[in-house]
Scaffold this active site. Sequence first.
Site, PDB file in Angstrom:
ATOM      1  N   ASP A  26       5.301  -4.983   5.909  1.00 13.58           N
ATOM      2  CA  ASP A  26       5.619  -5.939   5.843  1.00 13.58           C
ATOM      3  C   ASP A  26       5.316  -7.383   5.365  1.00 13.58           C
ATOM      4  OD1 ASP A  26       3.012  -6.048   6.125  1.00 13.58           O
ATOM      5  OD2 ASP A  26       2.496  -7.493   8.090  1.00 13.58           O
ATOM      6  N   ASP A  47       3.247  -0.385  12.074  1.00 10.28           N
ATOM      7  CA  ASP A  47       2.740  -1.605  12.916  1.00 10.28           C
ATOM      8  C   ASP A  47       3.868  -2.684  12.411  1.00 10.28           C
ATOM      9  OD1 ASP A  47       2.900  -1.620   9.731  1.00 10.28           O
ATOM     10  OD2 ASP A  47       1.147  -3.109   9.759  1.00 10.28           O
ATOM     11  N   ALA A  64      15.183  10.520  -1.456  1.00 12.92           N
ATOM     12  CA  ALA A  64      16.426  10.510  -0.602  1.00 12.92           C
ATOM     13  C   ALA A  64      17.829   9.342  -1.205  1.00 12.92           C
ATOM     14  CB  ALA A  64      16.144  10.158   0.691  1.00 12.92           C
ATOM     15  N   LYS A  98     -27.180  15.329  26.731  1.00 13.31           N
ATOM     16  CA  LYS A  98     -27.779  15.420  25.506  1.00 13.31           C
ATOM     17  C   LYS A  98     -26.916  16.218  25.212  1.00 13.31           C
ATOM     18  CE  LYS A  98     -31.675  15.415  22.942  1.00 13.31           C
ATOM     19  NZ  LYS A  98     -31.346  14.782  22.239  1.00 13.31           N
ATOM     20  N   ARG A 153      -5.062  -1.958   9.130  1.00 16.87           N
ATOM     21  CA  ARG A 153      -4.916  -3.516   9.144  1.00 16.87           C
ATOM     22  C   ARG A 153      -5.210  -3.905  10.618  1.00 16.87           C
ATOM     23  NH1 ARG A 153      -3.086  -5.881   4.198  1.00 16.87           N
ATOM     24  NH2 ARG A 153      -2.512  -4.175   3.582  1.00 16.87           N
ATOM     25  N   GLN A 208      -6.824   8.641   3.862  1.00 17.69           N
ATOM     26  CA  GLN A 208      -6.045   8.755   4.783  1.00 17.69           C
ATOM     27  C   GLN A 208      -4.172   8.469   3.767  1.00 17.69           C
ATOM     28  OE1 GLN A 208      -7.617   6.385   8.283  1.00 17.69           O
ATOM     29  NE2 GLN A 208      -8.596   5.802   6.624  1.00 17.69           N
ATOM     30  N   ARG A 247       1.067  -5.181  -5.117  1.00 18.76           N
ATOM     31  CA  ARG A 247       1.109  -6.378  -4.047  1.00 18.76           C
ATOM     32  C   ARG A 247       1.080  -7.709  -5.435  1.00 18.76           C
ATOM     33  NH1 ARG A 247      -3.218  -3.119  -1.008  1.00 18.76           N
ATOM     34  NH2 ARG A 247      -2.315  -2.998   1.134  1.00 18.76           N
ATOM     35  N   SER A 248       2.235  -7.761  -5.380  1.00 20.07           N
ATOM     36  CA  SER A 248       2.439  -8.970  -6.505  1.00 20.07           C
ATOM     37  C   SER A 248       2.653 -10.607  -6.217  1.00 20.07           C
ATOM     38  CB  SER A 248       4.288  -9.593  -6.568  1.00 20.07           C
ATOM     39  OG  SER A 248       5.055 -10.148  -7.385  1.00 20.07           O
ATOM     40  N   THR A 253       4.570   2.280   5.498  1.00 23.57           N
ATOM     41  CA  THR A 253       3.379   2.543   5.433  1.00 23.57           C
ATOM     42  C   THR A 253       2.655   2.889   5.955  1.00 23.57           C
ATOM     43  OG1 THR A 253       1.838   0.012   6.955  1.00 23.57           O
ATOM     44  CG2 THR A 253       3.780   0.298   7.432  1.00 23.57           C
ATOM     45  N   ILE A 254       1.274   3.777   5.931  1.00 22.31           N
ATOM     46  CA  ILE A 254       0.835   4.406   6.745  1.00 22.31           C
ATOM     47  C   ILE A 254       0.426   3.504   8.383  1.00 22.31           C
ATOM     48  CG2 ILE A 254      -0.347   6.158   5.314  1.00 22.31           C
ATOM     49  CD1 ILE A 254      -3.216   4.288   6.142  1.00 22.31           C
ATOM     50  N   ASP A 255       0.311   2.162   8.404  1.00 24.97           N
ATOM     51  CA  ASP A 255      -0.355   1.561   9.646  1.00 24.97           C
ATOM     52  C   ASP A 255       0.675   1.639  10.651  1.00 24.97           C
ATOM     53  OD1 ASP A 255      -2.638   0.840   7.693  1.00 24.97           O
ATOM     54  OD2 ASP A 255      -1.270  -0.881   7.170  1.00 24.97           O
ATOM     55  N   GLY A 287       0.878  -1.009  -0.529  1.00 24.27           N
ATOM     56  CA  GLY A 287      -0.072   0.108  -0.344  1.00 24.27           C
ATOM     57  C   GLY A 287       0.905   1.671  -0.153  1.00 24.27           C
ATOM     58  N   THR A 334       6.402  -6.630   1.767  1.00 25.85           N
ATOM     59  CA  THR A 334       7.390  -5.922   1.427  1.00 25.85           C
ATOM     60  C   THR A 334       9.124  -6.294   1.760  1.00 25.85           C
ATOM     61  OG1 THR A 334       6.774  -3.624   0.775  1.00 25.85           O
ATOM     62  CG2 THR A 334       9.012  -3.762   0.340  1.00 25.85           C
ATOM     63  N   ALA A 372     -11.522  12.395  20.791  1.00 26.69           N
ATOM     64  CA  ALA A 372     -12.877  11.386  20.707  1.00 26.69           C
ATOM     65  C   ALA A 372     -13.624  10.779  22.266  1.00 26.69           C
ATOM     66  CB  ALA A 372     -12.623  10.165  20.084  1.00 26.69           C
TER      67      ALA A 372
END
Length: 321
Positions: free
Chosen positions: A103, A130, A22, A213, A172, A254, A72-73, A126-128, A11, A105, A187
């Site tokens: 991961d 993780d 760079a 309320k 994910r 995102q 994603r191959s 990755t945005i995740d 992704g 990759t 939140a």
Amino acid sequence: MKKIGVFTSGGDSPGMNACVRAAVRTGVFRGVEMVGIMRGYSGMIEGDFIPLGADAVGNIIQRGGTILKSARSKEFMTPEGRKQAYENLKKQGIEGLVCIGGDGTFTGADIFFKEYGIPSMGAPGTIDNDLYGTDYTIGFDTAVNTALDAIDKIRDTADSHDRVFFVEVMGRHSGSIALEVAVAGGASAVLLPEVNDDIDTLKDIFNERKRKKSFSIIVVAEGDEDGGAYKVAEELKKQFPDIDTRVSILGHIQRGGNPTANDRVLATRLGAACVEALLNGETGKMAGVLNSQVVLTPFSEAIKKRKPLPDILQLLQYTNV
Ligand code: F6P
């Protein structure tokens, strides 16, 4: 090492272009010939390579997405696919790889090195957020700010109508984006895959809301075990039929947009670090930043070790009294 290939895979994430830039410019500075591999492992198998001089990566530091495209191959997961990829790299004279992705990759790069001995270094794109071995991944900060902007807007309409909004964010199996955005967005609650949240704990918020309320924002990580924002909203609606609820799935917005300054700087540090590491004889590692320092972590650890969430969850309870 005279020739290095660079590619983006999995992704896409904002800041990948800054990382490519760079890596290329560091390589050029060190007298290395740099080659771009299109669409990650797919382009490696198809032999889709482009020369990348310093000029070719001009005017991309601010752009989201990836100029090298991404995929994603499935073919690379087969021995035949990897053999074809190796033959193409050999034909090109590519002696090392800089892989920018997550991961999947790094799993591919690790197997490839074990089978064919092509040295690889990875930058966490990755945005995740993780991956173990880095405080932040490239694109995470931008994704959080994009989601935050959306949540700020949702608050306006939630407030006007006294509604409860369930906002689902990406990540994910990780709740990193959800947690950060929940604290930054004020939140009322957040549901995370890392925490076995009992939906019943949301009852208190709903009961409180009935009394006062007012409106509420509940952030739901897409990987939460309760099944995502629609499922959670449905469940709560059964017990509180009078409360006006809405669901908003933020989705792929995102993943796009201009990278934040944090992501550009992180990407630049890590792209450069990957090339320097390859030239120093390193392989099979991900470059990350821990406590402001560049650190190299073996791919196997970066992928498999569980990254702990920052200790900020309790802040939601304190700030929502
Ligand atoms: O890994 C990045 C990510 O955006 C996840 O947060 C999400 O679950 C997934 O990719 C979506 O994948 P796709 O773009 O293939 O729908």
